[in-house]
Motif scaffolding. Sequence first.
Motif, PDB file in Angstrom:
ATOM      1  N   ALA A 111      -8.797   3.514 -17.234  1.00 39.80           N
ATOM      2  CA  ALA A 111      -8.073   3.826 -16.002  1.00 39.80           C
ATOM      3  C   ALA A 111      -7.763   2.544 -15.252  1.00 39.80           C
ATOM      4  CB  ALA A 111      -8.895   4.769 -15.116  1.00 39.80           C
ATOM      5  N   PHE A 112      -6.546   2.489 -14.659  1.00 47.06           N
ATOM      6  CA  PHE A 112      -6.113   1.306 -13.909  1.00 47.06           C
ATOM      7  C   PHE A 112      -5.454   1.752 -12.611  1.00 47.06           C
ATOM      8  CE2 PHE A 112      -5.463   0.251 -18.474  1.00 47.06           C
ATOM      9  CZ  PHE A 112      -6.508  -0.643 -18.593  1.00 47.06           C
ATOM     10  N   TRP A 113      -5.712   1.016 -11.550  1.00 45.92           N
ATOM     11  CA  TRP A 113      -5.072   1.248 -10.256  1.00 45.92           C
ATOM     12  C   TRP A 113      -4.115   0.098 -10.013  1.00 45.92           C
ATOM     13  CZ3 TRP A 113      -4.234   4.905  -6.842  1.00 45.92           C
ATOM     14  CH2 TRP A 113      -3.887   4.588  -5.536  1.00 45.92           C
ATOM     15  N   ARG A 133       0.835  -1.194   0.000  1.00 46.46           N
ATOM     16  CA  ARG A 133       0.000   0.000   0.000  1.00 46.46           C
ATOM     17  C   ARG A 133       0.874   1.250   0.000  1.00 46.46           C
ATOM     18  NH1 ARG A 133      -4.780   1.794  -1.610  1.00 46.46           N
ATOM     19  NH2 ARG A 133      -5.666   3.382  -0.252  1.00 46.46           N
ATOM     20  N   GLY A 134       0.578   2.178  -0.870  1.00 44.64           N
ATOM     21  CA  GLY A 134       1.358   3.399  -0.973  1.00 44.64           C
ATOM     22  C   GLY A 134       2.149   3.474  -2.260  1.00 44.64           C
ATOM     23  N   ARG A 135       2.397   2.305  -2.887  1.00 50.86           N
ATOM     24  CA  ARG A 135       3.124   2.297  -4.150  1.00 50.86           C
ATOM     25  C   ARG A 135       2.191   2.407  -5.344  1.00 50.86           C
ATOM     26  NH1 ARG A 135       7.279  -2.363  -4.996  1.00 50.86           N
ATOM     27  NH2 ARG A 135       7.679  -1.014  -6.781  1.00 50.86           N
ATOM     28  N   GLU A 136       0.893   2.138  -5.134  1.00 50.77           N
ATOM     29  CA  GLU A 136      -0.032   2.127  -6.244  1.00 50.77           C
ATOM     30  C   GLU A 136      -0.264   3.534  -6.795  1.00 50.77           C
ATOM     31  OE1 GLU A 136      -0.756   1.085  -3.180  1.00 50.77           O
ATOM     32  OE2 GLU A 136      -1.817  -0.831  -3.172  1.00 50.77           O
ATOM     33  N   ASN A 184      -0.966  10.306  -8.675  1.00 51.73           N
ATOM     34  CA  ASN A 184      -0.864   9.802  -7.306  1.00 51.73           C
ATOM     35  C   ASN A 184      -2.087  10.268  -6.532  1.00 51.73           C
ATOM     36  OD1 ASN A 184      -0.211   8.917  -4.782  1.00 51.73           O
ATOM     37  ND2 ASN A 184       1.712  10.036  -4.609  1.00 51.73           N
ATOM     38  N   LEU A 185      -3.104   9.430  -6.488  1.00 53.48           N
ATOM     39  CA  LEU A 185      -4.349   9.815  -5.814  1.00 53.48           C
ATOM     40  C   LEU A 185      -4.172   9.957  -4.312  1.00 53.48           C
ATOM     41  CD1 LEU A 185      -6.983   7.570  -7.621  1.00 53.48           C
ATOM     42  CD2 LEU A 185      -6.550   9.992  -7.975  1.00 53.48           C
ATOM     43  N   TYR A 191      -3.350   5.005 -13.403  1.00 52.61           N
ATOM     44  CA  TYR A 191      -2.806   5.163 -14.750  1.00 52.61           C
ATOM     45  C   TYR A 191      -3.966   5.379 -15.715  1.00 52.61           C
ATOM     46  CZ  TYR A 191       1.510   3.463 -12.687  1.00 52.61           C
ATOM     47  OH  TYR A 191       2.626   3.318 -11.896  1.00 52.61           O
ATOM     48  N   LEU A 192      -3.884   6.461 -16.497  1.00 44.84           N
ATOM     49  CA  LEU A 192      -4.935   6.842 -17.431  1.00 44.84           C
ATOM     50  C   LEU A 192      -4.385   6.778 -18.849  1.00 44.84           C
ATOM     51  CD1 LEU A 192      -6.082   9.952 -15.417  1.00 44.84           C
ATOM     52  CD2 LEU A 192      -7.354   7.813 -15.594  1.00 44.84           C
ATOM     53  N   VAL A 193      -5.172   6.226 -19.767  1.00 46.85           N
ATOM     54  CA  VAL A 193      -4.749   6.066 -21.156  1.00 46.85           C
ATOM     55  C   VAL A 193      -5.523   7.043 -22.026  1.00 46.85           C
ATOM     56  CG1 VAL A 193      -4.461   4.442 -23.070  1.00 46.85           C
ATOM     57  CG2 VAL A 193      -4.293   3.620 -20.702  1.00 46.85           C
TER      58      VAL A 193
END
Length: 368
Positions: free
Chosen positions: A365-367, A19-22, A41-42, A25-27
């Motif tokens: 979008a991907f987390w 947790r914290g590294r995620e 970085n949400l 990512y938006l295309v």
Amino acid sequence: MSARLQECDEQRGKRMPKRGRERLYLVFDDWCHGYSIRMVNLLQHTAGSGHPAPVHFSEPFCRIMAPLVSYFTSAFGSKILAVFSRDPEADSESYFPMLDVRSRCVTFAPGQGCPIPPIYYLPVGNELFSLSFCSFEMLCSEELSPRLQDQSCGMGWSWKQLSEKPPFYVDNVTSYSLHPQERTFLFSTKTGATEATYTFDTEKRSWKLLGYWKLPFAGCGHFDLGLNCFVGLSKEPDTLGQLYSCEVPIYDTDDGLCPCPVVKLCKENLLSECPIDMHVGATLVYMGGKSEFCLVQCVSPDQDRMDEEDVAHGVQLPGRRFYCLTTFSLSFNKDKELTTGNNRRLQYYKVPKEATKPFLQDPVAFWM
């Protein structure tokens, strides 16, 4: 099950990044030679409700060369796979780029034998499944021999067919999800007034009719362990922007059919509350943690509703589109109703001008 598929099954359950590294990512289809991937970085978002001033995305995290026609993308583990259509009768074998966002390395996955839309890509941990009108497949990896003793091993990739055509038309799929045991997929369909939900068991490699009802949300539903239910976004006109929760179906019944599970509709609407924002499209992203989610909504300013103060403060600019990223956590209140508990955080981002509206109607979008 073959030894090859059993080896793929053993890859499940590998520990995901701490947790914290995620990141999100938006295309975007904003590059003349293909697509760009932007990273956000949400976890650093501190903005509350209201209408914060829009900001620019950072420079592209990566660009992928690909035809700007019939493009699909998915993500699994720490990888983003870029897939574009090809001629299924072509003799030459095709390969698609696959970006690992942790190592920033690009490898190549083999093309599929049936790359004709619609295709549903279904990530399960470090594995990726694919449903098309002619097959159900799984992308498997195997370790290759190292070139040199001091270099790490590479991975070889291949698609393995799990079944023939599904017992329904893929065009009629309305929603889908993964059972929390991570071995069974659920697919809901609607044909006219007829609703049905099917399951696919990845171990038995078999389809089964679950019941004559459908999952309530549109597209992908996410199972959350804390809530112990599926959560998904509604895209029906009357409930657009609201969330559905759906209990996990119990399908080991005597007659073989499962009754419709309990469904609840969140009363809160998560779309932008700004009166000048016109809705273009939205995607719900599951962030894990304590039932955390992000709604990625694309909005466009309604010129007729803009006043001089809006323009002066740069809240919205004519001819531009924006992503409104709303992060929140879900819980059930004392009345057992799904709620965000007024813990939303939102931020506006300026969408690259070159991005096209059809691509923004269903934000990618991907987390991870």
